[in-house]
Design a protein around this motif. Structure first.
Motif, PDB file in Angstrom:
ATOM      1  N   ASP A   1      -0.925   3.457  -4.131  1.00 13.82           N
ATOM      2  CA  ASP A   1      -1.292   2.161  -3.562  1.00 13.82           C
ATOM      3  C   ASP A   1      -0.552   0.993  -4.212  1.00 13.82           C
ATOM      4  O   ASP A   1      -1.168   0.043  -4.688  1.00 13.82           O
ATOM      5  CB  ASP A   1      -2.816   1.973  -3.687  1.00 13.82           C
ATOM      6  CG  ASP A   1      -3.320   0.850  -2.792  1.00 13.82           C
ATOM      7  OD1 ASP A   1      -2.638   0.533  -1.798  1.00 13.82           O
ATOM      8  OD2 ASP A   1      -4.378   0.268  -3.112  1.00 13.82           O
TER       9      ASP A   1
ATOM     10  N   ASP B 223       1.983   4.763  -1.012  1.00 13.00           N
ATOM     11  CA  ASP B 223       1.579   6.009  -1.692  1.00 13.00           C
ATOM     12  C   ASP B 223       2.733   6.986  -1.561  1.00 13.00           C
ATOM     13  O   ASP B 223       3.359   7.065  -0.504  1.00 13.00           O
ATOM     14  CB  ASP B 223       0.357   6.641  -1.011  1.00 13.00           C
ATOM     15  CG  ASP B 223      -0.897   5.807  -1.168  1.00 13.00           C
ATOM     16  OD1 ASP B 223      -1.237   5.434  -2.306  1.00 13.00           O
ATOM     17  OD2 ASP B 223      -1.527   5.511  -0.135  1.00 13.00           O
TER      18      ASP B 223
ATOM     19  N   GLY C  33       0.802  -1.226   0.000  1.00 18.97           N
ATOM     20  CA  GLY C  33       0.000   0.000   0.000  1.00 18.97           C
ATOM     21  C   GLY C  33       0.829   1.268   0.000  1.00 18.97           C
ATOM     22  O   GLY C  33       0.539   2.210   0.739  1.00 18.97           O
TER      23      GLY C  33
END
Ligand SMILES: Nc1ncnc2c1ncn2[C@@H]1O[C@H](COP(=O)(O)OP(=O)(O)OP(=O)(O)O)[C@@H](O)[C@H]1O
Ligand SMILES: [Mg+2]
Length: 256
Positions: A28, A17, A15
């Protein structure tokens, strides 16, 4: 999410970012990068390949306004929480598009990392330099010019010297951002052969704009588009049977 086995996977990205100020450059991203494999990162210009590869050894720390959320485990440890960034950069070396030798001798380029790590014994340094140059397939060419300036080498030789310099710091991973795009076909082939040899001992992540290169050398391929990881699969599978139509368009040269 279950953690990947750190023996099998060098990196386990969950995940992730990344923002440059308000602009999101990676969205993601989750992927597991397998040990002793070559993973190729492909995708059109500006899709985030360099941003992603630089995140793996926290080189983005130096960019003002850059911040990340999510998790990257390197050999089982969280690189943002459990690993010192300097130590990380020794373990996760980087080779750039333009060869970047220091304006020093061939020897001193390779001895640089070990010296910083505290090795000062001449004999020990000589051994590390020779071993690293051999591993990077440049010992025979360079053994008689160890004390001449590295800037006198050809571009292809400089790039292999930079690989030797990276190896001398005893990494377990070599990140390569378009390492052959400034090189002629023969030097390119040497770097590709070298990458295939080095994966026996190291994990390699390589950014390339050459679909042929990705096919020739990589085990896994990751296709990035607009900051997203659109597809990640065995290279053979991705190139023969892409699951996303956008991947197919890109690898067949219809865009990007
Ligand atoms: N230091 C920075 N500050 C702000 N934005 C940046 C910075 N570096 C990259 N970007 C932006 O992040 C996005 C991804 O850039 P990145 O360099 O990762 O792309 P890339 O896939 O490596 O492209 P290329 O194939 O051209 O090298 C782009 O929109 C770029 O403009
Ligand atoms: Mg780039």
């Amino acid at each position: 999410m279950a953690k990947a086995d750190p023996v099998e996977y060098t990196f386990d990205v969950n995940g992730l970012d990344l923002y440059y100020d308000q602009t999101q450059a990676l969205k993601d991203i989750s992927m597991k990068i397998q040990k002793n494999q070559i993973t190729a990162l492909i995708g059109p210009s500006g899709c985030g390949k360099s941003t992603f590869i630089k995140t793996l050894n926290r080189m983005n720390d130096w960019i003002e306004g850059c911040h990340v959320t999510g998790q990257i485990l390197f050999e089982g440890k969280d690189i943002f929480k459990e690993v010192d960034s300097l130590a990380l950069r020794y373990r996760v070396g980087m080779v750039f598009q333009q060869p970047t030798p220091f304006p020093k001798s061939v020897f001193e380029n390779v001895a640089y990392g070990p010296r910083i790590q505290g090795i000062s014994n001449k004999k020990e340094l000589e051994e590390i330099v020779e071993q690293s140059l051999r591993q990077a397939a440049c010992w025979d060419e360079m053994k008689d010019r160890l004390h001449q300036s590295a800037l006198g080498l050809s571009g292809g030789q400089q790039q292999r010297l930079c690989i030797a310099r990276t190896l001398a710091a005893r990494p377990s991973v070599i990140l390569m951002d378009e390492p052959t795009s400034a090189l002629d076909p023969i030097s390119t082939q040497k770097i590709e052969d070298l990458a295939l040899e080095l994966k026996e001992k190291y994990t390699i992540v390589i950014v390339t704009h050459s679909m042929q290169q990705a096919r020739r050398i990589s085990d896994k391929t990751a296709f990035f588009l607009l900051g997203e990881l659109l597809e990640f699969n065995d290279t053979i599978e991705m190139f023969t049977n892409p699951s996303n139509p956008k991947t197919e368009e890109y690898i067949t040269g219809r865009f990007g």
